[in-house]
Write a protein that holds these residues in place. Structure first.
Motif, PDB file in Angstrom:
ATOM      1  N   SER A   1       0.849  -1.197   0.000  1.00 43.44           N
ATOM      2  CA  SER A   1       0.000   0.000   0.000  1.00 43.44           C
ATOM      3  C   SER A   1       0.877   1.236   0.000  1.00 43.44           C
ATOM      4  O   SER A   1       2.028   1.203   0.448  1.00 43.44           O
ATOM      5  CB  SER A   1      -0.923   0.004   1.217  1.00 43.44           C
TER       6      SER A   1
ATOM      7  N   THR B   1      -3.675   8.070  -2.532  1.00 44.29           N
ATOM      8  CA  THR B   1      -4.521   7.132  -3.264  1.00 44.29           C
ATOM      9  C   THR B   1      -5.321   7.888  -4.321  1.00 44.29           C
ATOM     10  O   THR B   1      -5.433   9.106  -4.290  1.00 44.29           O
ATOM     11  CB  THR B   1      -5.496   6.403  -2.323  1.00 44.29           C
TER      12      THR B   1
ATOM     13  N   SER C   1      -3.942   2.568  -4.252  1.00 40.89           N
ATOM     14  CA  SER C   1      -2.659   3.219  -4.013  1.00 40.89           C
ATOM     15  C   SER C   1      -2.107   3.774  -5.325  1.00 40.89           C
ATOM     16  O   SER C   1      -2.237   3.159  -6.381  1.00 40.89           O
ATOM     17  CB  SER C   1      -1.660   2.223  -3.420  1.00 40.89           C
TER      18      SER C   1
END
Length: 506
Positions: free
Chosen positions: A17, A21, A35
């Motif tokens: 991650s 985002t 992400s």
């Protein structure tokens, strides 16, 4: 079972991650957070691919074939979920996504069969001639070897067959090259679930996770970082002329230039020869309309231009095409940006000197409806903008005065993916005169059909002279595409034990 994306990158077998985002913009349903890629993540993926390359290149053909078959199985196991997220993100109908998934798994399995056969290695052996005069000849053996880690850019218009596990990825893995995929922002969830299938296949077989990575989203800097990373040795790309040319130039400017295999766009001219126009012009017009609007015209082989000799036969052809296109309702395009670019292209076409509008439509948002225009050969050749691709269900008819002018128009086209002859028996002499030009123009020449179907087969060529592609000696569809990610290596007087297993005796 409903699929909810996890939103992570896939780096060397691990979910990663990262902040910030981005939120997907599906055609239907809710968006999801993913992400965002970065040059740092690209470097991590490339380092893993570089580390995995020696071991992957040394695997047997059977091991790589088993990997390809296993990836296909893992994709099929997620079939319903792939269709669900794919239709939501792209607006493509379920049947289209199911068919494209079959094509994706089919080409993976085709490559498995191809490399098991081994003919692609092009193995050669010139035995030593120690007594040859005036000089002896050494023992020489040659075969194709993988070139190294490959960058693959997902395509917007084929979320499965030209994206995460599409033809570029299948060919590279078959060759023994690790792959780093730059996911397309139009369908990140589809890319993710297919990426999960590849990761699962590698894990099931106990293979190095660095063989595959998926980096999602990000700015242009992410793509630039990928093609300029010194550990990447080739690039596969399907997309726009502008974006592809920018990446191509970056590849050429590297301290170590690398091949950029870009499929960039094509108008795929269709020549309606006089006897065919006289015998079945109306039918050809209707068929052309169907091909133009297939998949909302979002195929790189969409036959956007028809060339026909002016006269009553041309009138019948255009009238039939116009009526057929009028019956086609507006459909959802893959992205809002594509829909706006389509409308902009239609406006540019309508403003061209000598261009006559046969069918204009009103569409907004993410929808697109057909447009149809016609122009004389003289006006077309006087305006280079008319030869530029408009991605969507738009057609242009070029009326030529006679067959001599048809030959002149043919010679004026830039490189194309396809060129089509609609012909009857009486057209054979004209077709013979056109053929040398069409061979130089296009990677695929076809008669009495429409080019929007691209068969995945040993003989298929999906490429052509620039700007259709950046390497007209290659194809991005069919088993010949593996050659893009191989290079010949000659082994002189090497002991048997040092030769690759595929070159050793027995």
């Amino acid at each position: 079972m409903t699929f909810t994306p996890h939103g992570d990158h896939l780096i060397a077998g691990q979910r990663v991650s990262a902040e910030p985002t981005f939120t997907s913009a599906p055609a239907t349903g809710p968006g999801f957070d993913f992400s965002t890629g970065s040059p740092e993540l690209v470097a991590e993926a490339c380092a893993a691919a570089h580390a995995a390359f020696p071991g992957f290149a040394a695997t047997s053909r059977e091991e790589r074939a088993t990997l390809l078959d296993t990836i296909a199985d893992e994709i099929d196991a997620r079939g319903d979920q792939i269709t669900e997220i794919g239709t939501a993100e792209t607006g493509l109908p379920e049947a289209r996504l199911q068919g494209e998934r079959g094509r994706t798994t089919g080409q993976l399995r085709l490559f498995a069969t191809h490399i098991r056969d081994g003919a692609y290695l092009d193995r050669r052996h010139d035995t030593a001639l120690p007594d040859r005069q005036p000089l002896p000849r050494p023992d020489l053996r040659m075969m194709q070897r993988p070139i190294g880690p490959v960058a693959v850019f997902g395509a917007s218009n084929f979320p499965l067959a030209f994206s995460t596990a599409g033809g570029d990825t299948a060919a590279a893995l078959a060759a023994g090259c690790p792959v780093v995929v730059k996911g397309h922002g139009a369908h990140p969830g589809t890319g993710e679930i297919v990426g999960d299938a590849i990761v699962a296949a590698l894990a099931k077989l106990g293979m190095d996770g660095g063989i595959f990575s998926l980096v999602q989203g990000g700015t242009r800097a992410v793509g630039e970082a990928l093609v300029t990373d010194p550990r990447i040795k080739a690039v596969g790309f399907t997309g726009s002329l502008g974006g592809g040319r920018a990446l191509f130039d970056l590849c050429a400017k590297r301290p170590e230039p690398i091949p950029f295999f870009g499929e960039l766009g094509s108008v795929n001219p269709m020549f309606v020869l006089p006897e065919a126009a006289a015998a079945r012009g109306a039918d050809l017009g209707q068929g052309w309309a169907g091909s133009l609007t297939m998949g909302v015209g979002q195929f790189c082989t969409n036959p956007g231009i028809a060339i026909v000799v002016d006269g009553p036969e041309a009138d019948a052809f255009t009238a039939a095409a116009t009526e057929a296109l009028k019956a086609v309702a507006a459909q959802t395009m893959l992205t809002d940006g594509m829909a706006e670019a389509y409308r902009s292209g239609a406006r540019r076409m309508a403003e061209g000197a000598g261009v006559k509008s046969l069918l204009t439509t009103a569409c907004d948002g993410r929808s697109a409806a057909p447009y149809l225009f016609e122009v004389s050969a003289a006006d077309w050749m006087g305006n280079e903008e008319l030869s530029e691709e408009v991605f969507g269900p738009l057609g242009l008819v070029i009326r030529v005065k006679d067959t001599a002018e048809m030959l002149t128009v043919a010679e004026s086209f830039k490189g194309q993916l396809t060129a089509t002859l609609q012909m009857d028996a009486g057209d054979i002499d004209l077709a013979r005169a056109l053929l040398p030009t069409l061979e130089r123009m296009a990677g695929r020449v076809l008669a009495n059909g429409f080019p929007t179907g691209v068969e995945v087969a040993d003989t298929m060529v999906h490429g052509g002279p620039y700007p259709a592609s950046t390497n007209f000696g290659a194809t991005s569809v069919g088993t010949l595409s593996i050659r893009r990610f191989l290079r010949p290596v000659c082994y002189q007087n090497l002991p048997e034990a040092l030769l690759p297993a595929d070159l050793q005796a027995g």
